[in-house]
Design a protein around this motif. Structure first.
Motif, PDB file in Angstrom:
ATOM      1  N   ALA A  81      30.588  44.940  40.347  1.00  0.00           N
ATOM      2  CA  ALA A  81      29.317  44.664  39.790  1.00  0.00           C
ATOM      3  C   ALA A  81      28.821  43.348  40.262  1.00  0.00           C
ATOM      4  O   ALA A  81      27.772  43.080  40.445  1.00  0.00           O
ATOM      5  CB  ALA A  81      29.761  44.464  38.312  1.00  0.00           C
ATOM      6  N   VAL A  82      29.830  42.307  40.501  1.00  0.00           N
ATOM      7  CA  VAL A  82      29.158  40.688  40.986  1.00  0.00           C
ATOM      8  C   VAL A  82      30.166  40.533  42.305  1.00  0.00           C
ATOM      9  O   VAL A  82      31.567  40.464  42.406  1.00  0.00           O
ATOM     10  CB  VAL A  82      29.679  39.904  39.948  1.00  0.00           C
ATOM     11  CG1 VAL A  82      29.449  38.413  40.386  1.00  0.00           C
ATOM     12  CG2 VAL A  82      29.073  40.011  38.475  1.00  0.00           C
ATOM     13  N   ILE A  83      29.531  40.323  43.199  1.00  0.00           N
ATOM     14  CA  ILE A  83      30.161  40.024  44.346  1.00  0.00           C
ATOM     15  C   ILE A  83      29.584  38.416  44.916  1.00  0.00           C
ATOM     16  O   ILE A  83      28.343  38.120  44.924  1.00  0.00           O
ATOM     17  CB  ILE A  83      29.852  40.709  45.479  1.00  0.00           C
ATOM     18  CG1 ILE A  83      30.025  42.071  45.212  1.00  0.00           C
ATOM     19  CG2 ILE A  83      30.367  40.444  47.035  1.00  0.00           C
ATOM     20  CD1 ILE A  83      29.421  43.067  46.592  1.00  0.00           C
ATOM     21  N   GLU A  84      30.516  37.515  45.109  1.00  0.00           N
ATOM     22  CA  GLU A  84      30.268  35.937  45.463  1.00  0.00           C
ATOM     23  C   GLU A  84      29.964  36.355  47.254  1.00  0.00           C
ATOM     24  O   GLU A  84      30.955  36.894  47.817  1.00  0.00           O
ATOM     25  CB  GLU A  84      31.388  35.136  45.303  1.00  0.00           C
ATOM     26  CG  GLU A  84      31.909  35.018  43.824  1.00  0.00           C
ATOM     27  CD  GLU A  84      32.935  34.339  43.757  1.00  0.00           C
ATOM     28  OE1 GLU A  84      33.133  33.116  44.327  1.00  0.00           O
ATOM     29  OE2 GLU A  84      33.856  34.387  42.880  1.00  0.00           O
ATOM     30  N   GLU A  85      28.536  35.998  47.247  1.00  0.00           N
ATOM     31  CA  GLU A  85      28.370  35.964  48.894  1.00  0.00           C
ATOM     32  C   GLU A  85      29.197  34.948  49.879  1.00  0.00           C
ATOM     33  O   GLU A  85      29.088  33.834  49.531  1.00  0.00           O
ATOM     34  CB  GLU A  85      26.709  35.759  48.906  1.00  0.00           C
ATOM     35  CG  GLU A  85      26.108  35.953  50.473  1.00  0.00           C
ATOM     36  CD  GLU A  85      26.282  37.344  50.834  1.00  0.00           C
ATOM     37  OE1 GLU A  85      26.204  37.439  52.060  1.00  0.00           O
ATOM     38  OE2 GLU A  85      26.105  38.225  50.253  1.00  0.00           O
ATOM     39  N   GLY A  86      29.580  35.428  50.726  1.00  0.00           N
ATOM     40  CA  GLY A  86      30.336  34.674  51.637  1.00  0.00           C
ATOM     41  C   GLY A  86      31.550  35.156  52.138  1.00  0.00           C
ATOM     42  O   GLY A  86      31.909  36.366  51.826  1.00  0.00           O
ATOM     43  N   ILE A  87      32.434  34.258  52.838  1.00  0.00           N
ATOM     44  CA  ILE A  87      33.634  34.509  53.669  1.00  0.00           C
ATOM     45  C   ILE A  87      34.597  33.917  52.971  1.00  0.00           C
ATOM     46  O   ILE A  87      34.276  32.562  53.068  1.00  0.00           O
ATOM     47  CB  ILE A  87      33.702  34.533  55.055  1.00  0.00           C
ATOM     48  CG1 ILE A  87      32.317  35.094  55.731  1.00  0.00           C
ATOM     49  CG2 ILE A  87      34.885  34.898  55.755  1.00  0.00           C
ATOM     50  CD1 ILE A  87      32.158  34.883  57.168  1.00  0.00           C
ATOM     51  N   PRO A  88      35.617  34.477  52.183  1.00  0.00           N
ATOM     52  CA  PRO A  88      36.601  33.662  51.438  1.00  0.00           C
ATOM     53  C   PRO A  88      37.693  33.011  52.436  1.00  0.00           C
ATOM     54  O   PRO A  88      37.914  33.199  53.646  1.00  0.00           O
ATOM     55  CB  PRO A  88      37.513  34.708  50.838  1.00  0.00           C
ATOM     56  CG  PRO A  88      37.277  36.102  51.721  1.00  0.00           C
ATOM     57  CD  PRO A  88      35.774  35.899  52.476  1.00  0.00           C
ATOM     58  N   MET A  89      38.402  31.979  51.769  1.00  0.00           N
ATOM     59  CA  MET A  89      39.433  31.077  52.560  1.00  0.00           C
ATOM     60  C   MET A  89      40.661  31.652  51.927  1.00  0.00           C
ATOM     61  O   MET A  89      40.790  31.742  50.715  1.00  0.00           O
ATOM     62  CB  MET A  89      39.198  29.885  52.388  1.00  0.00           C
ATOM     63  CG  MET A  89      37.947  29.284  53.231  1.00  0.00           C
ATOM     64  SD  MET A  89      37.726  27.266  52.880  1.00  0.00           S
ATOM     65  CE  MET A  89      36.223  27.275  52.917  1.00  0.00           C
ATOM     66  N   ILE A  90      41.724  31.768  52.583  1.00  0.00           N
ATOM     67  CA  ILE A  90      43.032  32.255  52.175  1.00  0.00           C
ATOM     68  C   ILE A  90      43.925  31.240  52.719  1.00  0.00           C
ATOM     69  O   ILE A  90      43.935  30.604  53.651  1.00  0.00           O
ATOM     70  CB  ILE A  90      43.437  33.430  52.414  1.00  0.00           C
ATOM     71  CG1 ILE A  90      43.555  33.932  53.993  1.00  0.00           C
ATOM     72  CG2 ILE A  90      42.176  34.534  51.858  1.00  0.00           C
ATOM     73  CD1 ILE A  90      43.981  35.161  54.378  1.00  0.00           C
TER      74      ILE A  90
END
Length: 146
Positions: A68-77
């Motif tokens: 339902a909710v997607i944070e726009e961007g590319i994650p850091m791991i």
């Protein structure tokens, strides 16, 4: 994104081409399949996800469901050497994409861009990747995986 008979799926973000050093690689198991995640050694930003070897693909006749909710961007791991949790189901191909699960658990946070969404647990563990694909890409992926 690239679909190939030797390496089934490669997803590469534009930042990969501008890295100043070789990316750090993390090999993850999804059922019997192998997935390689590459990230910038300096800041941990994911730059490439590769479905290296696929075993036991499950065919699902429903669409890939997005959160339902997607944070726009590319994650850091980051790499945690002692990963707790049970190994999960593996690779599922849907009528509109692909779902790869690494561990059981509820996805509490979804981060993504361009049809690729990475799901994380409340502890920040990478649980899986969902990729939405067009009909021609799904057809080509079916051909490669079967």
């Amino acid at each position: 994104m690239d679909i190939d008979e030797y390496v089934p799926l490669t997803i590469q973000w534009p930042r990969y081409a501008t890295l100043q050093q070789v990316p750090t690689c993390l090999m993850l198991v999804a059922g019997g399949s192998l997935v390689e995640v590459k990230f910038d050694a300096e800041d941990g930003e994911i730059v490439e996800v590769i479905l290296v070897d696929v075993r036991g693909v499950e065919q699902i006749d429903s669409p890939v469901l997005g959160p339902a909710v997607i944070e726009e961007g590319i994650p850091m791991i980051g790499i945690v050497h002692s990963v707790e949790g049970e190994a999960a189901g593996g690779v599922q191909i849907h009528e509109n994409g692909l779902d790869v699960r690494f561990m059981e658990g509820e996805i509490a946070r979804s981060v993504g861009t361009g049809g690729v969404v990475l799901g994380f647990s409340t502890q920040g563990e990478l649980l899986g990747v969902r990729v939405k694909l067009g009909p021609s890409d799904v057809f080509q992926l079916h051909e490669v995986l079967h």
